[in-house]
Design an enzyme around this catalytic site. Structure first.
Site, PDB file in Angstrom:
ATOM      1  N   ASP A 186       0.870  -1.171   0.000  1.00  0.00           N
ATOM      2  CA  ASP A 186       0.000   0.000   0.000  1.00  0.00           C
ATOM      3  C   ASP A 186       0.914   1.229   0.000  1.00  0.00           C
ATOM      4  O   ASP A 186       2.135   1.105   0.180  1.00  0.00           O
ATOM      5  CB  ASP A 186      -0.887  -0.048   1.253  1.00  0.00           C
ATOM      6  CG  ASP A 186      -1.843   1.132   1.331  1.00  0.00           C
ATOM      7  OD1 ASP A 186      -2.276   1.630   0.279  1.00  0.00           O
ATOM      8  OD2 ASP A 186      -2.149   1.570   2.461  1.00  0.00           O
ATOM      9  N   ASP A 214      -0.161   5.105   1.240  1.00  0.00           N
ATOM     10  CA  ASP A 214      -0.390   5.976   2.396  1.00  0.00           C
ATOM     11  C   ASP A 214      -0.421   5.181   3.696  1.00  0.00           C
ATOM     12  O   ASP A 214      -1.141   4.191   3.826  1.00  0.00           O
ATOM     13  CB  ASP A 214      -1.717   6.722   2.232  1.00  0.00           C
ATOM     14  CG  ASP A 214      -1.682   7.722   1.089  1.00  0.00           C
ATOM     15  OD1 ASP A 214      -1.200   8.839   1.298  1.00  0.00           O
ATOM     16  OD2 ASP A 214      -2.110   7.357  -0.022  1.00  0.00           O
ATOM     17  N   ASP A 221      -2.083  -0.663   5.701  1.00  0.00           N
ATOM     18  CA  ASP A 221      -2.482  -0.119   7.002  1.00  0.00           C
ATOM     19  C   ASP A 221      -3.970   0.165   7.134  1.00  0.00           C
ATOM     20  O   ASP A 221      -4.434   0.533   8.220  1.00  0.00           O
ATOM     21  CB  ASP A 221      -1.734   1.196   7.256  1.00  0.00           C
ATOM     22  CG  ASP A 221      -2.304   2.348   6.438  1.00  0.00           C
ATOM     23  OD1 ASP A 221      -2.414   2.203   5.198  1.00  0.00           O
ATOM     24  OD2 ASP A 221      -2.678   3.370   7.032  1.00  0.00           O
TER      25      ASP A 221
END
Length: 384
Positions: A124, A126, A327
């Site tokens: 991922d 961000d 996240d």
């Protein structure tokens, strides 16, 4: 075609059939198991209070979901049955790590399982490669992190799967040796040399920024005019909400409320709700202090992982270990695919306890960088 028509039915696209391989992961690597009377109103009619307009977003759970995207510390401790002072969150985190151990502390077990297998890395952006910041346009990855990702890509097939538009995440990462999947996997680009084992009618030839021929997979391409229209409406309708920010991620539109006073969150939610009522072919998903409007199709980051493994010719191989680091809630679809298919490991980046389908955990992007560097060092040592 009237894209706003309420008669339009949801579009469901069938992903290409994926044959799930077995990794034979040793059980020692698996974390611990997740373990009044009614009455008639025929005689007495009770006047009902006219519902408030904001009852829409309260009754459908939107506000609860928005609050849970960043729960207060006391709630975290309560949810995990840890009776400690509210400033002692490390105790709760350490208890949670029994289920989701640090992948850094488990590194030897990971590489022992990886021996003789081809590692495929999914990342991922961000909150994983860059810190979460108030302004999404300022979520830059460090030069050291970029170097770590570049080195990982030298040895392992590596893909970035982000909720951002593919062009934007490429601009932020800036590495041509990676695969990129934007809009939660609804916009995937990969080199023409990687041939698909199964025909995809929506996979077309295109050219990248360097003019090289590539394969482009966009299962929601017909929704582009609709997303553009919704984006413009969201911008207009939220312009008076202080702190609200709307982004167009090509195949989805995001409304960030990180900088909105929490008293105004119901207003943000109601604004999005009112717009979506006119678009039955779009749906809402929740991220970290962001409301995301997406097409109603059977596609997510988990499907993107399956598609990329197939495009690499690795979906049927028992000698593949997939690792996905993310996240956010949207990464849970990918964690679930790896867990249920016994294909590899999901690694959740979080400094607070969360329910997750991930096997392992890392606290923050600095630990992500440490793990990536360790993986490269291990590969280099074993290549000698």
């Amino acid at each position: 075609m009237d894209l706003k028509s309420t008669k339009a039915s949801p579009i469901l696209t069938d992903a290409a059939p994926i044959n799930k391989s077995r990794l034979g992961i040793h059980s020692s690597l698996l974390p611990c198991s997740q373990s009044g009377s009614s009455f008639s109103t025929s005689v007495l009619t009770i006047p009902r209070k006219k519902p408030s307009k904001l009852d829409d977003v309260r009754s459908n759970g939107w506000l609860d979901a928005m609050k849970s995207s960043s729960p207060p510390r006391k709630k975290i401790l309560k949810d995990f049955n840890v009776e400690v002072a509210s400033d002692d969150s490390d105790v709760a985190y350490n208890s949670w790590m029994v289920k989701h151990p640090s992948v850094i502390n488990s590194f030897e077990n990971i590489v022992n399982c990886a021996r003789g297998k081809k590692i495929v890395m999914f990342l991922d952006y961000d909150g994983t490669l860059s810190p979460i910041v108030d302004d999404p346009d300022c979520a830059f990855m460090s030069d050291d992190m970029r170097s770590a990702v570049r080195n990982v890509a030298k040895y392992f097939s590596t893909a970035i799967i982000s909720g951002r538009s593919r062009d934007k995440v490429f601009e932020l990462v800036g590495l041509t040796e990676l695969y990129y999947a934007g809009s939660h996997g609804m916009d995937i680009i990969f080199p023409d040399r990687d041939k698909l084992s199964t025909h995809h009618s929506t996979c077309v030839k295109s050219a990248d920024q360097q003019g090289m021929e590539v394969n482009l997979f966009q299962p929601a391409s017909e929704f582009l005019p609709m997303i553009d229209e919704v984006f413009r409406t969201l911008v207009e309708n939220t312009k008076d909400i202080k702190g609200a920010k709307v982004e167009n991620h090509k195949f989805c539109a995001s409304v960030h409320y990180r900088n909105v006073d929490d008293k105004s969150w119901p207003t943000v939610a109601q604004c999005v709700h009112d717009i979506l009522k006119d678009y039955p072919r779009l749906r809402l998903t929740h991220g970290r202090k962001v409301l995301e409007v997406r097409p109603v199709i059977e596609w997510d980051k988990g499907k993107a992982v399956e598609f990329l493994l197939e495009s690499l010719g690795l979906s049927n191989s028992a000698d593949v270990l997939a690792i996905y680091i993310g996240d956010d809630r949207t990464d849970e679809d990918a964690f679930k695919v790896l867990r249920e298919g016994n294909r590899g490991y999901g690694i959740l980046v979080s400094s607070a306890p969360k329910e997750s389908n991930a096997f392992f955990s890392l606290r923050d992007p600095s630990e992500v960088k440490e793990f990536l560097k360790s993986l490269v060092s291990w590969k280099e040592q074993n290549a000698l």
